[in-house]
Design an enzyme around this catalytic site. Structure first.
Site, short mmCIF file in Angstrom:
data_model
loop_
_atom_site.label_atom_id
_atom_site.label_comp_id
_atom_site.label_asym_id
_atom_site.label_seq_id
_atom_site.Cartn_x
_atom_site.Cartn_y
_atom_site.Cartn_z
N TYR A 159 -43.15 -0.84 52.97
CA TYR A 159 -44.08 0.25 52.71
C TYR A 159 -44.09 1.24 53.88
O TYR A 159 -44.40 2.41 53.71
CB TYR A 159 -45.48 -0.30 52.45
CG TYR A 159 -46.38 0.65 51.70
CD1 TYR A 159 -45.99 1.21 50.48
CD2 TYR A 159 -47.63 1.00 52.20
CE1 TYR A 159 -46.81 2.08 49.79
CE2 TYR A 159 -48.47 1.86 51.51
CZ TYR A 159 -48.04 2.40 50.31
OH TYR A 159 -48.87 3.28 49.64
N LYS A 166 -51.89 5.73 54.18
CA LYS A 166 -52.93 5.30 53.25
C LYS A 166 -54.16 4.77 53.98
O LYS A 166 -55.30 4.91 53.50
CB LYS A 166 -52.38 4.24 52.29
CG LYS A 166 -51.36 4.76 51.30
CD LYS A 166 -51.95 5.75 50.31
CE LYS A 166 -50.97 6.09 49.20
NZ LYS A 166 -51.51 7.07 48.25
#
Length: 258
Positions: A159, A166
């Protein structure tokens, strides 16, 4: 899944981030529409428009307008059109994220200054700018939603740079909920599990994330865009009038597993 008839009757909403009919934003738009909301949708550019237009038609969108958050003036033009059309806005969904490919596929410590900045601007600060323009239209209160992922909380293989991005988005959401709460405006984040969307396909070894979610989540299945839409509809409705500053997981319970 059938939405309660009239749950959002008379409400107006903006949905940003529809890429095609398989995207999370499309699932939310369909649920909002089924619950009775009037909607405005956006598309990134002319190349993207043919993929978004069928969704706009399916939900009977009142407005379909271009929005590239990196282009000055487009967001202001969009909100001016919303004000002219409805005179108010009851809710919005911010479902956009971006990172340059080299930065997305590399280590966080190797990310470029430019790439990290662009990822933060598109994925996080665009939500701030959107909220600033929406606030005057939410005179009677409202709800703002954004879309996060478990990688904001824990390290998820591959990720990479989107994890810190995020995480910043979730923190921004909490501060916005505090600042806008006195005006009756609620701010929350949806956190779906891995869903096979076009955006997710850019993550390296995404198939591995899919398989892990299927086998480790308590429900032993993936969430769908319809599942996300159902929760989003609840959150923007008056039934969630005391829910703000919250990260709402839609992942079959995956986030509670070690």
């Amino acid at each position: 899944m059938d939405m309660p008839v009239g749950l959002l009757a008379g409400k107006t909403g903006l949905v940003v981030g529809v890429a095609n009919d398989k995207s999370i934003a499309a699932g939310c738009a369909k649920a909002f529409s089924a619950a009775g909301a009037n909607l405005a949708l956006t598309y990134l550019n002319e190349k993207a428009k043919p993929h978004v237009e069928p969704v706009a038609n399916a939900v009977g969108a009142d407005l379909l307008m271009p929005l590239d958050v990196e282009q000055d003036g487009q967001m202001e033009t969009l909100f001016a059109a919303i004000e002219e059309r409805w005179g108010r806005l009851d809710f919005l969904l911010h479902s956009i994220a971006f990172s340059p490919k080299d930065d997305l596929h590399g280590r966080v410590v190797d990310s470029s200054r430019e790439g990290f900045g662009r990822a933060m601007d598109v994925s996080v600060h665009s939500f701030v700018r959107m909220a600033r323009l929406a606030e005057p239209l939410m005179k009677q209160g409202g709800c703002m939603l954004t879309v996060s992922y478990y990688g904001a909380e824990k390290v998820v293989d591959h990720y990479n740079i989107m994890g810190p991005v995020k995480s910043a988005l979730e923190s921004t959401m909490r501060y916005m909920s505090s600042e806008l709460g006195p005006a009756g405006i609620r701010v929350n984040a949806l956190s779906p599990g891995p869903i096979e969307t076009r955006a997710a396909s850019g993550i390296a070894d995404f198939d591995t994330l899919i398989e892990q979610a299927k086998t480790r989540a308590p429900e032993r299945k993936l969430a769908t865009i319809e599942d996300v839409g159902a929760l989003a509809t609840c959150l923007v409705s008056d039934y969630a009038r005391s829910v703000t500053g919250n990260v709402a997981y839609v992942d079959g319970g995956y986030h509670v597993m070690s």
